[in-house]
Design a protein around this motif. Structure first.
Motif, PDB file in Angstrom:
ATOM      1  N   ASP A 209       0.824  -1.200   0.000  1.00  0.00           N
ATOM      2  CA  ASP A 209       0.000   0.000   0.000  1.00  0.00           C
ATOM      3  C   ASP A 209       0.867   1.262   0.000  1.00  0.00           C
ATOM      4  O   ASP A 209       0.501   2.271  -0.612  1.00  0.00           O
ATOM      5  N   TYR A 210       2.013   1.195   0.679  1.00  0.00           N
ATOM      6  CA  TYR A 210       2.948   2.326   0.659  1.00  0.00           C
ATOM      7  C   TYR A 210       3.304   2.683  -0.788  1.00  0.00           C
ATOM      8  O   TYR A 210       3.317   3.862  -1.172  1.00  0.00           O
ATOM      9  N   LEU A 211       3.608   1.678  -1.604  1.00  0.00           N
ATOM     10  CA  LEU A 211       3.973   1.926  -2.997  1.00  0.00           C
ATOM     11  C   LEU A 211       2.761   2.306  -3.843  1.00  0.00           C
ATOM     12  O   LEU A 211       2.827   3.218  -4.670  1.00  0.00           O
ATOM     13  N   LEU A 212       1.646   1.629  -3.630  1.00  0.00           N
ATOM     14  CA  LEU A 212       0.464   1.882  -4.451  1.00  0.00           C
ATOM     15  C   LEU A 212      -0.128   3.264  -4.203  1.00  0.00           C
ATOM     16  O   LEU A 212      -0.647   3.904  -5.126  1.00  0.00           O
ATOM     17  N   GLN A 213      -0.065   3.732  -2.965  1.00  0.00           N
ATOM     18  CA  GLN A 213      -0.548   5.083  -2.671  1.00  0.00           C
ATOM     19  C   GLN A 213       0.221   6.123  -3.486  1.00  0.00           C
ATOM     20  O   GLN A 213      -0.294   7.221  -3.747  1.00  0.00           O
ATOM     21  N   ARG A 214       1.416   5.771  -3.878  1.00  0.00           N
ATOM     22  CA  ARG A 214       2.292   6.684  -4.613  1.00  0.00           C
ATOM     23  C   ARG A 214       2.344   6.318  -6.093  1.00  0.00           C
ATOM     24  O   ARG A 214       3.246   6.748  -6.809  1.00  0.00           O
ATOM     25  N   PRO A 256      -3.892  -7.566 -10.243  1.00  0.00           N
ATOM     26  CA  PRO A 256      -3.507  -6.159 -10.421  1.00  0.00           C
ATOM     27  C   PRO A 256      -4.361  -5.218  -9.581  1.00  0.00           C
ATOM     28  O   PRO A 256      -5.529  -5.490  -9.310  1.00  0.00           O
ATOM     29  N   ASP A 257      -3.758  -4.121  -9.184  1.00  0.00           N
ATOM     30  CA  ASP A 257      -4.444  -3.062  -8.457  1.00  0.00           C
ATOM     31  C   ASP A 257      -4.584  -1.859  -9.393  1.00  0.00           C
ATOM     32  O   ASP A 257      -3.607  -1.463 -10.018  1.00  0.00           O
ATOM     33  N   PRO A 258      -5.776  -1.265  -9.503  1.00  0.00           N
ATOM     34  CA  PRO A 258      -5.961  -0.136 -10.424  1.00  0.00           C
ATOM     35  C   PRO A 258      -5.005   1.027 -10.179  1.00  0.00           C
ATOM     36  O   PRO A 258      -4.755   1.819 -11.098  1.00  0.00           O
ATOM     37  N   ARG A 259      -4.451   1.127  -8.974  1.00  0.00           N
ATOM     38  CA  ARG A 259      -3.571   2.252  -8.672  1.00  0.00           C
ATOM     39  C   ARG A 259      -2.243   2.192  -9.417  1.00  0.00           C
ATOM     40  O   ARG A 259      -1.492   3.169  -9.414  1.00  0.00           O
ATOM     41  N   MET A 260      -1.958   1.073 -10.060  1.00  0.00           N
ATOM     42  CA  MET A 260      -0.710   0.991 -10.830  1.00  0.00           C
ATOM     43  C   MET A 260      -0.953   1.215 -12.322  1.00  0.00           C
ATOM     44  O   MET A 260      -0.068   0.968 -13.149  1.00  0.00           O
ATOM     45  N   ALA A 261      -2.125   1.712 -12.686  1.00  0.00           N
ATOM     46  CA  ALA A 261      -2.462   1.889 -14.099  1.00  0.00           C
ATOM     47  C   ALA A 261      -1.475   2.797 -14.819  1.00  0.00           C
ATOM     48  O   ALA A 261      -1.058   2.527 -15.956  1.00  0.00           O
ATOM     49  N   TRP A 313      -1.702  -7.695 -16.621  1.00  0.00           N
ATOM     50  CA  TRP A 313      -2.558  -6.529 -16.452  1.00  0.00           C
ATOM     51  C   TRP A 313      -3.731  -6.551 -17.437  1.00  0.00           C
ATOM     52  O   TRP A 313      -4.885  -6.353 -17.072  1.00  0.00           O
ATOM     53  N   ASP A 314      -3.428  -6.801 -18.713  1.00  0.00           N
ATOM     54  CA  ASP A 314      -4.458  -6.744 -19.748  1.00  0.00           C
ATOM     55  C   ASP A 314      -5.485  -7.850 -19.590  1.00  0.00           C
ATOM     56  O   ASP A 314      -6.632  -7.711 -20.041  1.00  0.00           O
ATOM     57  N   ASP A 315      -5.098  -8.943 -18.972  1.00  0.00           N
ATOM     58  CA  ASP A 315      -6.065 -10.006 -18.704  1.00  0.00           C
ATOM     59  C   ASP A 315      -7.130  -9.541 -17.714  1.00  0.00           C
ATOM     60  O   ASP A 315      -8.280  -9.976 -17.789  1.00  0.00           O
ATOM     61  N   ARG A 316      -6.758  -8.662 -16.793  1.00  0.00           N
ATOM     62  CA  ARG A 316      -7.701  -8.139 -15.798  1.00  0.00           C
ATOM     63  C   ARG A 316      -8.335  -6.833 -16.252  1.00  0.00           C
ATOM     64  O   ARG A 316      -9.528  -6.598 -16.023  1.00  0.00           O
ATOM     65  N   PHE A 317      -7.562  -5.978 -16.910  1.00  0.00           N
ATOM     66  CA  PHE A 317      -8.040  -4.676 -17.366  1.00  0.00           C
ATOM     67  C   PHE A 317      -7.752  -4.533 -18.856  1.00  0.00           C
ATOM     68  O   PHE A 317      -6.755  -3.914 -19.244  1.00  0.00           O
ATOM     69  N   PRO A 318      -8.578  -5.097 -19.710  1.00  0.00           N
ATOM     70  CA  PRO A 318      -8.325  -5.020 -21.158  1.00  0.00           C
ATOM     71  C   PRO A 318      -8.245  -3.574 -21.629  1.00  0.00           C
ATOM     72  O   PRO A 318      -8.953  -2.701 -21.126  1.00  0.00           O
ATOM     73  N   GLN A 319      -7.391  -3.347 -22.609  1.00  0.00           N
ATOM     74  CA  GLN A 319      -7.279  -2.009 -23.188  1.00  0.00           C
ATOM     75  C   GLN A 319      -8.540  -1.664 -23.968  1.00  0.00           C
ATOM     76  O   GLN A 319      -9.173  -2.539 -24.565  1.00  0.00           O
ATOM     77  N   THR A 320      -8.881  -0.383 -23.975  1.00  0.00           N
ATOM     78  CA  THR A 320      -9.975   0.085 -24.805  1.00  0.00           C
ATOM     79  C   THR A 320      -9.460   0.391 -26.192  1.00  0.00           C
ATOM     80  O   THR A 320      -8.285   0.203 -26.497  1.00  0.00           O
TER      81      THR A 320
END
Length: 328
Positions: A209-214, A256-261, A313-320
């Motif tokens: 979470d320390y890294l993801l918050q940033r 994957p966590d959306p915060r690393m998008a 990442w793309d398996d969980r969040f496919p590109q538009t």
């Protein structure tokens, strides 16, 4: 994601890399990539490094630095990467079977002969540096050593903001991206080897979470990048943080966590049109032998890492349809 020609280029490589391409890019059956992985101890990088082991179980006669290293020259020649800890890291990451080291009585020999340069402490008890302790935790687990004391050390030395910093011994109370990522890797190795504990899982989640918050690369206070090194993709990783190194950790840790998008899109943008990734500025210092290409050349290791984190990442969040927009 990769053309047939790039995949063929990746497969034309050392067994240490080839088995990972077979597993993570091609999805080959387990018996296929495991057969390639078994060759890491008898061919290529793994065999060469095993041949350089000292009779007392060490490499280069030292725990973290070679026995003959002149510390007064470190600012000129850089950190050497030939001693025991770095050699064990490489063998483990390349997939060499721990039984090969156990047959050589490596754990016992290191317990008897290897001491840390810091305060002459016993090797398998770790020392005061977060990164060193993280690698010793992972290497000890790999080799079947009881390193519970090091796991406990991480729980005791986690900082209030959720991460870790190797400079805690100098009084630092603010976490470091480098130290936190390496600590997370060590704790994840502990969980994988032992079946997890509530305490280590909670500590690891706080560090993540320390890294993801940033967003994996920004200062919490100003949102500016923490430094140019986050964009320096280079293999071997060594101790250094980069976006690709960090996301590759998260790929092994869970979904994957959306915060690393934003970090993902920066990795995507770093690829060449054919999907390859160029070597960044390598870390200076003595090596046994080169395992990747010079700066500016297409790196098979980095291309593999980028391809598998983007697939994850793309398996969980496919590109538009818009390449600049992620479907989150």
């Amino acid at each position: 994601m990769l053309s047939e020609s790039v995949i063929a280029w990746l497969l034309d490589s050392d067994p240490a890399l080839r088995w990972q391409v077979q597993r993570d890019i091609l999805g080959e059956p387990q018996e296929v990539w495991q057969a390639t992985r078994a060759r890491t101890a008898t061919e290529g990088f793994g065999a060469r490094l095993l041949a350089l082991q000292d009779p007392d179980g060490q490499w280069a006669g030292g725990a973290f630095f070679p026995a003959d290293f002149d510390f007064e020259t470190i600012s000129d020649v850089g950190q050497p990467w030939t001693a025991t800890t770095w050699s064990l890291n490489a063998l483990r990451e390349w997939g060499v079977d721990a039984d090969v080291l156990r047959e050589r009585r490596t754990p016992e020999l290191l317990a008897a002969h290897c001491r840390w340069e810091y305060d002459d402490l016993p090797y398998w008890d770790g020392e005061v540096d977060c990164c060193i302790n993280a690698w010793t935790l992972a290497n000890g687990l790999w080799l079947g050593v009881d390193v519970t004391v090091i796991k406990d050390w991480f729980l005791e030395h986690q900082l209030a903001d959720g991460g870790w910093n190797c400079e805690w011994v100098e009084g630092s109370i603010r976490s470091s991206f480098h130290s936190t990522l390496n600590a997370l890797k060590g704790l994840l190795a502990y969980e994988a080897a032992t079946g997890d504990t509530d305490a280590t899982r909670a500590a690891r989640r706080a560090g993540e979470d320390y890294l993801l918050q940033r967003s994996l690369f920004r200062r919490l206070t100003t949102s500016e990048p923490v430094g140019p090194w986050v964009f320096n993709f280079t293999y071997p990783w060594r101790w250094c943080y980069s976006l690709l190194n960090a996301v590759d950790y998260f790929r092994t840790a869970g979904p994957p966590d959306p915060r690393m998008a934003e970090a993902i899109e920066l990795i995507r943008a770093a690829r060449q049109p054919d999907g390859t990734v160029l070597q960044g500025r390598p870390h200076s210092g003595r090596v046994w032998f080169d395992v990747d290409v010079p700066e500016g050349k297409p790196s098979k290791w980095l291309t593999l890492s980028a391809a598998r984190v983007l697939a994850w990442w793309d398996d969980r969040f496919p590109q538009t349809g818009d390449p600049g927009v992620v479907g989150v």
